[in-house]
Write a protein that holds these residues in place. Structure first.
Motif, PDB file in Angstrom:
ATOM      1  N   SER A 118      30.454  86.315  63.129  1.00 33.15           N
ATOM      2  CA  SER A 118      29.005  86.512  63.270  1.00 33.15           C
ATOM      3  C   SER A 118      28.350  86.925  61.957  1.00 33.15           C
ATOM      4  O   SER A 118      27.154  86.704  61.769  1.00 33.15           O
ATOM      5  N   ASP A 119      29.109  87.515  61.041  1.00 31.63           N
ATOM      6  CA  ASP A 119      28.486  87.955  59.785  1.00 31.63           C
ATOM      7  C   ASP A 119      28.440  86.830  58.764  1.00 31.63           C
ATOM      8  O   ASP A 119      27.905  86.998  57.680  1.00 31.63           O
ATOM      9  N   VAL A 120      29.000  85.670  59.117  1.00 30.58           N
ATOM     10  CA  VAL A 120      29.052  84.574  58.151  1.00 30.58           C
ATOM     11  C   VAL A 120      27.875  83.634  58.387  1.00 30.58           C
ATOM     12  O   VAL A 120      27.563  83.288  59.513  1.00 30.58           O
ATOM     13  N   GLY A 121      27.209  83.269  57.334  1.00 28.63           N
ATOM     14  CA  GLY A 121      26.308  82.128  57.417  1.00 28.63           C
ATOM     15  C   GLY A 121      24.913  82.446  57.867  1.00 28.63           C
ATOM     16  O   GLY A 121      24.550  83.558  58.231  1.00 28.63           O
ATOM     17  N   LYS A 122      24.119  81.415  57.819  1.00 30.20           N
ATOM     18  CA  LYS A 122      22.693  81.508  58.092  1.00 30.20           C
ATOM     19  C   LYS A 122      22.368  80.741  59.365  1.00 30.20           C
ATOM     20  O   LYS A 122      23.082  79.803  59.710  1.00 30.20           O
ATOM     21  N   VAL A 159      14.104  78.187  53.923  1.00 29.92           N
ATOM     22  CA  VAL A 159      14.981  77.445  54.833  1.00 29.92           C
ATOM     23  C   VAL A 159      16.150  76.969  53.991  1.00 29.92           C
ATOM     24  O   VAL A 159      16.012  76.051  53.199  1.00 29.92           O
ATOM     25  N   PRO A 160      17.303  77.588  54.125  1.00 32.47           N
ATOM     26  CA  PRO A 160      18.356  77.342  53.137  1.00 32.47           C
ATOM     27  C   PRO A 160      19.192  76.103  53.431  1.00 32.47           C
ATOM     28  O   PRO A 160      20.402  76.142  53.319  1.00 32.47           O
ATOM     29  N   PHE A 161      18.568  75.019  53.850  1.00 28.26           N
ATOM     30  CA  PHE A 161      19.343  73.803  54.095  1.00 28.26           C
ATOM     31  C   PHE A 161      18.596  72.603  53.537  1.00 28.26           C
ATOM     32  O   PHE A 161      17.367  72.577  53.558  1.00 28.26           O
ATOM     33  N   SER A 162      19.339  71.619  53.076  1.00 33.46           N
ATOM     34  CA  SER A 162      18.731  70.355  52.679  1.00 33.46           C
ATOM     35  C   SER A 162      18.929  69.357  53.801  1.00 33.46           C
ATOM     36  O   SER A 162      19.884  69.469  54.555  1.00 33.46           O
ATOM     37  N   PRO A 163      18.033  68.363  53.892  1.00 29.98           N
ATOM     38  CA  PRO A 163      18.208  67.377  54.958  1.00 29.98           C
ATOM     39  C   PRO A 163      19.490  66.582  54.795  1.00 29.98           C
ATOM     40  O   PRO A 163      20.072  66.122  55.765  1.00 29.98           O
ATOM     41  N   SER A 164      19.923  66.413  53.574  1.00 32.07           N
ATOM     42  CA  SER A 164      21.118  65.579  53.365  1.00 32.07           C
ATOM     43  C   SER A 164      22.392  66.402  53.391  1.00 32.07           C
ATOM     44  O   SER A 164      23.455  65.898  53.091  1.00 32.07           O
ATOM     45  N   GLU A 165      22.261  67.667  53.756  1.00 33.56           N
ATOM     46  CA  GLU A 165      23.426  68.541  53.682  1.00 33.56           C
ATOM     47  C   GLU A 165      24.143  68.561  55.011  1.00 33.56           C
ATOM     48  O   GLU A 165      23.640  69.053  56.006  1.00 33.56           O
ATOM     49  N   ARG A 166      25.332  68.037  55.023  1.00 33.22           N
ATOM     50  CA  ARG A 166      26.100  68.085  56.263  1.00 33.22           C
ATOM     51  C   ARG A 166      26.789  69.427  56.339  1.00 33.22           C
ATOM     52  O   ARG A 166      27.265  69.940  55.342  1.00 33.22           O
ATOM     53  N   GLN A 167      26.851  69.955  57.526  1.00 36.27           N
ATOM     54  CA  GLN A 167      27.524  71.233  57.676  1.00 36.27           C
ATOM     55  C   GLN A 167      29.018  70.987  57.686  1.00 36.27           C
ATOM     56  O   GLN A 167      29.530  70.379  58.604  1.00 36.27           O
ATOM     57  N   LEU A 168      29.676  71.413  56.627  1.00 33.23           N
ATOM     58  CA  LEU A 168      31.127  71.285  56.474  1.00 33.23           C
ATOM     59  C   LEU A 168      31.530  69.828  56.273  1.00 33.23           C
ATOM     60  O   LEU A 168      30.753  68.916  56.439  1.00 33.23           O
ATOM     61  N   ASP A 169      32.786  69.691  55.909  1.00 29.22           N
ATOM     62  CA  ASP A 169      33.250  68.346  55.630  1.00 29.22           C
ATOM     63  C   ASP A 169      33.436  67.569  56.914  1.00 29.22           C
ATOM     64  O   ASP A 169      33.339  66.370  56.944  1.00 29.22           O
TER      65      ASP A 169
END
Lengths: 715, 629
Positions: free
Chosen positions: A485-489, A352-362
């Motif tokens: 569509s090819d960008v990101g998870k 799962v390539p996300f951390s709980p504290s990771e906000r998506q983008l600024d």
């Protein structure tokens, strides 16, 4: 289930035993006397647990609790926004840094060495935090000495102060000494995931793995006492970690004493020397480990001084090393995706390539349903702030273009995207326009139907879209998502109100749930049993006085007290566990009190007292094992209750701030403006429900297995 | 039994004291303390007049300057029905008025106003002299009265006294021929009226004197607090300046020393060492000055005094000026306070602890009076009003919920017991445990999301107790102009539907299990076997023998379920935004409204303890085998 060891005289060995078990046959009286065919009775608790796991519901509950426990331990390495492996393949970092430093140096006038050094450090930190800063700094010290002049006799002297030129030269040399790969860039393979694990993560991981091995390994020492040893060691590690966190918060506080601030600033050249901070931390954790070891030596696990010393020295040093290793880890910067897109790194992510504290983008990407991707977050970023009603128009397209030019993508990809958008601004691709037209017609039909039932006129969307400017915001967002569509998870379970991945939060929150449940109940049982034992044993005035304290907690719903306390006290996991434990002990106290009341006049207690045993021994060695059963049976329900309390507090916004929590996710389901985010209600809610249900089922099964009265009634 | 109940009631007192103290302590130790949520608004270097007035009000109202225990005892004294010492008074609006508290002097620093340092006397106050009013002559008073009207009234009274038809007419105020007064009667009537007028004007004079003194004191106090804040700011400024200065000096010295050291090629000579020592001393001194203020820049006076303030420096002079001003204001406030104390001592209002002027207990020593729960500053209303407004709502929810729980749980528990071991038993047991395990917040969110919100069915309201226009509804459903009007009652029921579901579902498990266990206990009893052996019909065994005897624990459950439901409504009311006791409690906590929170705690605590006691009594009443002797 253990097998009675066969007497040596018995012929046939193991194979024969198996056969006799499979097909019971008549045995002689002598054989029976020798113990053949006799199963050793299970211990009290083992028997109870064996009955518990025979119930399918309780078995499934145990399995679920096991899953939660697994993620409580391993979530940091299963779900993390930090790549598990990262290969830096770009040389720009070093070159950029050199350029930036040169610029900074040229701005400084006068040969003030201290200012120069500070400027360099500041520049390095600000400009290129990813460059191996320590390497550069170490190199800097050496290199600057080289450029300093030697006197006639060849001794190294610091005749002249550092000049900007000499400093820049040194830096250039350093950047060149770093390993270059075949492309001419600086190539390093690192694991940000490992370096970003916190001390608590390390301790929990190591305690589980090493402790598990230690308990499961075949050894002469009884398994239960080994388990107690592991628990004691883990407790010591917890004390060290929480103490270090507390000390760290003192150092980071706004009103930290000057010596603290000074100590932390590695940049001060003269006093103290650069390594003082690291030495200080090492010394501090070593002291912590020593002190806790000394205190924990009094804990009665693992008979024998040497064994105990070994245990606590090992667990203390593991915790101390973990703390020292992780102290002062730079704040998390989740810019891997941008750098990956820009071709600076190659990264391998965890499941799962996300951390709980990771906000998506600024910018806040907001709540997104399950299955959305980071690409959609980018698309949403391009369309934020556009007028919601009607088509976006020419100025909307301009804004989208401006945003697109700023997206964190690789240069080629970004150019491609901008070209695509610019083309679409002229004319949408035919199939897209066709699809949209179909969708619009369907929407128009729906609106008309709805309008007919309500008896009002329908507001219809105008005809076929031809350019990007004709689209509405939601359509534009869908179109841009398609482009990206090819960008990101994907976010498998969507995102919450702050744009953080729900699945990774769910997994990480297992730890809070687990630790609050177990530790809070542990505290409650400890206080409750002690108080109850004292009340029940002494009776009279002591009982009368202490029972008032129990009554205080019975007189007011515990939830009130918890809300008051949680609102007033600092919001972290430790406080949460402590207050839930300290406000829920009265049940255990009442149980124990009643049991001790009954026990205190029994013969074995009387004889223990007559033998002149100390009170501690009478209370806790003789009476407690006989009176603690109801409390322990009840503990499972208490864990469920503690988890419920935690959920409610987090839902009310009073939960820990440093930890994701199921309850807090739940609170976003309704509060987020505009309708109902079902995925924020269903997934965390189910997790809480299953956990609470699990503990309740285990508790029921355990109670049925142990409580003879109910057993009789069930017949 | 009576002694048992008395004993339990007496033991409630320490418990209630304990619980309120716990909550009091928690709320008092909140960062920022009482009213913190409200204070966040006006922070700045220069405290505005309004802010000072508010702070002065809070300080005086809650006695915030005193230690926590003193504050608590003061609260306890007000909340307790037994009052010790001087009786307080109650003004016509119902607010209880206490004698003015001691006014804390401004902090002292150094010797420059040592002569002011002695504690100024803050007397209890002497009754004001109203002889001007009491000793007015009869004619003077009479001059202010309307003689005609007075006579008219006296005649009317005489008619009423006389009785008969005339009295009826006089009572209803019809114009009739009233009897003529004799001269004596006339004189007596005038005497009475004069006396009455004297008393009335005396009372009015007392009240207006009190009100005037009160507002004057409030103004002076606010001015004093403002000047005190200015003094604190000046002192903090001084400390900051001094600190910065010393730091600068230290840095200067260090720099000089390092230059010397470098010039001497790393050798340290006497002078360098001296410089370094001086720098260290300056650094220490700076640290000392840093410690004279708290983290939020409030001076700690004793430390500041010890550190030694130079009153000749510009910042020092600012302190002196601010201090002198503070003392001036303090004196003025003291004067206003003594006036207020005088006005208070002349008893402007009725005293509490009196019924029709008859004191309950020994006046001014021990009296019995209704507890004064105080005034909620965040809602600007008496706490008692708030509770009386909110309590019925919570009670209504629970009175709907509890019978539903019993109606479903008791039969299902019986069924499970009768069919023990069968699928029904297992399934109902599992179902109830599952229901019990659903967190109430989740249930609320799901119900709101799927049934109430626009994204879901939208079939129910998302919150509140009534629609906005419910006040204009008829009570019952009616047909108005051919339109079906669902009326106030249905509207209310429609609103409480989801909250009640939330309150109800978790309650099943406990009651059902209790019923089942009690029934099973009795099924195993000898008398049941006897009944069966005698050939009693199965239904009769179940309903007449077993069920009746199994009711006992259910009775006690009824008394204890109320507290549990009260706790449950905290969350439910929060989710569905229902203005009941639970949401009042949470609001009080969030706003740090001390009086409101403590009153709620007190009330909930008393109710819960009484419920526990009631459960025990019911148990003994229902089961003659149980006694409490």
């Amino acid at each position: 289930m253990t097998e009675q060891p066969q007497p040596k005289t018995e012929a046939g060995g193991v194979g024969a035993t198996v056969r006799t078990q499979q097909q019971p046959e008549a045995i002689t009286g002598v054989e029976a006397m020798m113990g053949k065919g006799v199963k050793e009775p299970l211990g009290f608790w083992a028997d109870a647990w064996s009955q518990v796991i025979r119930r399918p519901g309780a078995f499934m509950a145990l399995a679920w609790v096991g899953i939660v426990a697994f993620f409580a331990v391993f979530a940091p390495i299963v779900a993390s926004g930090h790549p598990f492996m990262m290969r830096t393949i770009d040389t720009r970092d070093a070159a950029d840094a050199v350029r930036a430093v040169e610029g900074a140096l040229s701005r400084i006038e006068g040969p003030n060495e201290r200012e120069l050094r500070q400027a360099v450090r500041l520049e390095l930190r600000n400009h290129s935090p990813r460059l191996a800063l320590d390497d550069v700094l170490a190199g800097l010290t050496v290199e600057t000495r080289q450029v300093d002049s030697f006197d006639e006799r060849g001794n190294l002297t610091v005749k002249q102060s550092l000049t900007p030129e000499s400093m820049a030269e040194a830096l250039r040399m350093v950047s060149q000494t770093q390993a270059l790969d075949e492309t001419g860039g600086v190539a390093r393979t690192t694991s940000p995931l490992i370096t970003h694990l916190s001390a608590a993560d390390w301790v929990i991981l190591l305690a589980t793995m090493l402790g598990g091995l230690f308990v499961l390994a075949p050894m002469k020492l009884k398994r239960s006492s080994r388990a107690w040893m592991v628990i004691a060691g883990a407790a010591q590690a917890t004390v060290i970690v929480s103490a270090s966190l507390w000390i760290d918060s003192k150092f980071g506080a706004r009103d930290a004493a000057p010596w603290m601030v000074q100590l932390q600033q590695i940049g001060l050249p003269d006093n103290p020397p650069p390594d003082v901070w690291r030495w200080f931390v090492t010394l501090l954790v070593a002291t912590l480990a020593a002190v806790t070891t000394a205190v924990f030596m009094f804990v009665p696990v693992a008979r024998g001084f040497g064994r105990r010393l070994l245990l606590f020295v090992v667990s203390g040093s593991i915790a101390a090393t973990a703390v020292a290793y992780t102290w002062g880890t730079p704040p998390e910067a989740f810019d891997y995706r941008q750098r990956e897109a820009a071709g600076q790194i190659e990264a391998v992510y965890t499941l799962v390539p996300f951390s709980p504290s990771e906000r998506q983008l600024d910018r806040n990407a907001g709540t997104m349903p399950p299955g959305s991707t980071t690409g959609q977050a980018l698309a949403r970023r391009m369309t934020t702030g556009l007028e919601l009603r009607g088509s976006i128009g020419a100025d909307g397209v301009e804004r989208i273009l401006a945003e697109a030019a700023r997206l964190p993508l690789s240069d080629e990809r970004r150019d491609e995207l901008v070209t695509d958008i610019a083309e679409a601004a002229e004319r949408l691709p035919a199939e897209v326009a066709e699809d949209l037209n179909v969708a619009r017609e369907a929407e128009n039909q729906r609106r008309q139907q709805r309008a007919q039932t309500r008896g009002v006129s329908a507001e219809l969307i105008d005809e076929t879209p031809e350019t990007l400017g004709d689209l509405r915001v939601s359509e534009a967002e869908a179109y841009l998502t398609g482009l990206l569509s090819d960008v990101g998870k994907p976010f498998y379970l969507g995102t919450d109100g702050t744009g953080q991945d729900v699945l990774s939060q769910l997994l990480h929150a297992c730890r809070l749930s687990m630790s609050v449940g177990l530790v809070a109940t542990g505290i409650a049982v400890f206080i409750g049993v002690t108080m109850g034992a004292i009340m029940g044993y002494f009776g009279g005035f002591v009982d009368l006085a202490l029972y008032r304290v129990v009554e205080i907690f019975m007189a007011i719903p515990v939830l009130f007290l918890l809300i008051v306390a949680a609102d007033v006290l600092p919001r972290n996991t430790y406080v949460m566990m402590a207050i839930i434990g300290m406000f829920t002990w009265h049940g255990a106290a009442r149980f124990t009190r009643a049991e001790f009341y009954k026990l205190r006049n029994q013969d074995f207690v009387q004889s223990a007292r007559a033998a002149g045993l100390p009170l501690r021994s009478v209370l806790f060695k003789h009476m407690l094992p006989n009176g603690v059963t109801p409390v322990l049976v009840d503990a499972s329900f208490r864990i469920a209750l503690a988890i419920l309390f935690e959920t409610i507090l987090s839902y009310l916004g009073l939960g820990p701030e440093d930890q994701p929590s199921w309850g807090r996710l739940l609170s976003d389901a309704i509060r987020a403006a505009g309708g109902f985010n079902w995925w924020l209600a269903i997934f965390p809610g189910f997790a809480i429900f299953l956990t609470v249900l699990g503990y309740n089922l285990i508790g029921e099964a355990l109670r049925d297995a142990i409580d003879p009265k109910l057993k009789k009634a069930r017949v | 039994m009576t002694t048992y109940i008395l004993r339990r009631l007496l033991l409630m007192v320490p418990t209630i004291v304990g619980i309120t103290f716990l909550v009091f302590y928690l709320i008092a130790s909140a960062p920022g303390g009482v009213g913190q949520a409200d204070m966040s608004g006006g922070e700045g270097q220069e405290a505005g007049v309004a802010e000072a007035a508010r702070q002065a009000y809070l300080e005086d109202k809650y006695g915030l300057g005193d230690p926590i225990v003193v504050q608590y005892v003061r609260w306890l004294g007000r909340a307790s029905p037994l009052k010790f010492g001087t009786q307080a008074m109650r003004d016509p609006t119902g607010t209880v008025i206490y004698p003015p508290k001691r006014l804390a002097a401004p902090p002292k620093l150094g010797e420059w106003y040592a002569e002011d340092a002695e504690a100024s006397p803050q007397p209890e106050g002497e009754p004001l002299d109203f002889s001007e009013i009491t000793e007015r002559s009869r004619d003077e008073v009479l001059a202010t009265l309307d003689l005609e009207e007075l006579i008219e009234r006296a005649r009317r009274e005489k008619a009423i006294d006389a009785g008969g038809e005339l009295a009826e007419a006089a009572r209803s105020g019809q114009p009739v021929d009233l009897p003529v007064l004799t001269a004596e009667e006339r004189e007596a009537a005038i005497d009475d009226a004069v006396e009455e007028e004297r008393e009335r004007s005396l009372a009015q004079a007392r009240r207006s004197a009190y009100r005037d003194a009160e507002s004057a004191y409030a103004r002076q106090r606010a001015a004093f607090v403002q000047s005190r804040i200015a003094l604190e700011t000046a002192a903090a400024n001084y400390a900051r300046e001094r600190r910065a200065e010393l730091r600068e000096t230290a840095a200067e010295l260090t720099r000089e020393a390092s230059i010397r050291k470098r010039e001497a090629r790393g050798e340290e000579d006497e002078r360098t060492r001296e410089l370094l020592a001086q720098a260290a001393a300056a650094e220490r001194e700076a640290e000392r000055w840093r410690q004279t203020t708290t983290a939020d820049e409030k001076p700690i006076w004793s430390r500041m005094d010890r550190a030694g303030v130079d009153f000749d420096s510009p910042e020092g002079r600012a302190i002196v000026e601010a201090g002198e001003r503070a003392y001036e204001k303090y004196e003025a406030a003291l004067e206003a306070r003594s006036k207020l104390a005088d006005a208070y001592a002349s008893r402007p209002f009725d005293r509490v602890g009196e019924v029709f002027g008859v004191p309950l207990g020994i006046p001014d020593v021990v009296t019995l009076a209704a507890p004064d729960l105080g005034f909620s500053y965040s809602k600007s209303r008496p706490v008692l009003d708030l509770i009386l407004e909110r309590l019925p709502i919570t009670l209504m929810l629970n009175l709907i919920a509890v019978p539903i729980i019993y109606f479903i749980a008791v039969p299902s528990g019986m069924l499970a017991a009768v069919k023990r071991g069968t699928f029904i038993d297992v399934a109902s047991g599992a179902l109830f445990v599952a229901l019990w395990s659903i967190p109430v917040v989740w249930a609320g969110v799901l119900l709101l999301g799927y049934l109430a919100s626009d994204a879901g069915l939208g079939a129910f309201p998302t919150g509140g107790l009534n629609s906005a226009e419910a006040d204009s509804y008829p009570f019952l459903p009616q047909r108005i102009d051919g339109e079906w009007q669902h009326g106030w009652l249905l509207d209310r029921l429609w609103h409480v539907c989801l909250p009640v579901v939330c309150l109800v579902y978790a309650g099943f498990a406990v009651i059902s299990k209790q019923t089942r266990a009690a029934m099973l206990d009795n099924f195993n009893a000898d008398y049941v076997r006897t009944a069966k052996a005698k050939g009693v019909k199965n239904n009769d065994v179940v309903f007449r023998h077993v069920f009746r005897n199994s009711l006992l624990p259910l009775i006690t459950m009824f008394a204890t379920i109320f507290p549990a439901m009260l706790a449950g409504s905290v969350v439910v009311e929060r989710i569905f935004t229902i203005p009941g006791m639970g949401s009042l409690m949470i609001e009080a906590i969030y706003l740090k409204d001390r009086e409101l929170l403590l009153a709620n705690t007190l009330m909930v605590g008393v109710v819960n303890l009484l419920a526990l006691l009631l459960a025990d009594i019911l148990y003994a009443l229902a089961d003659p085998r149980i006694t409490y002797d």
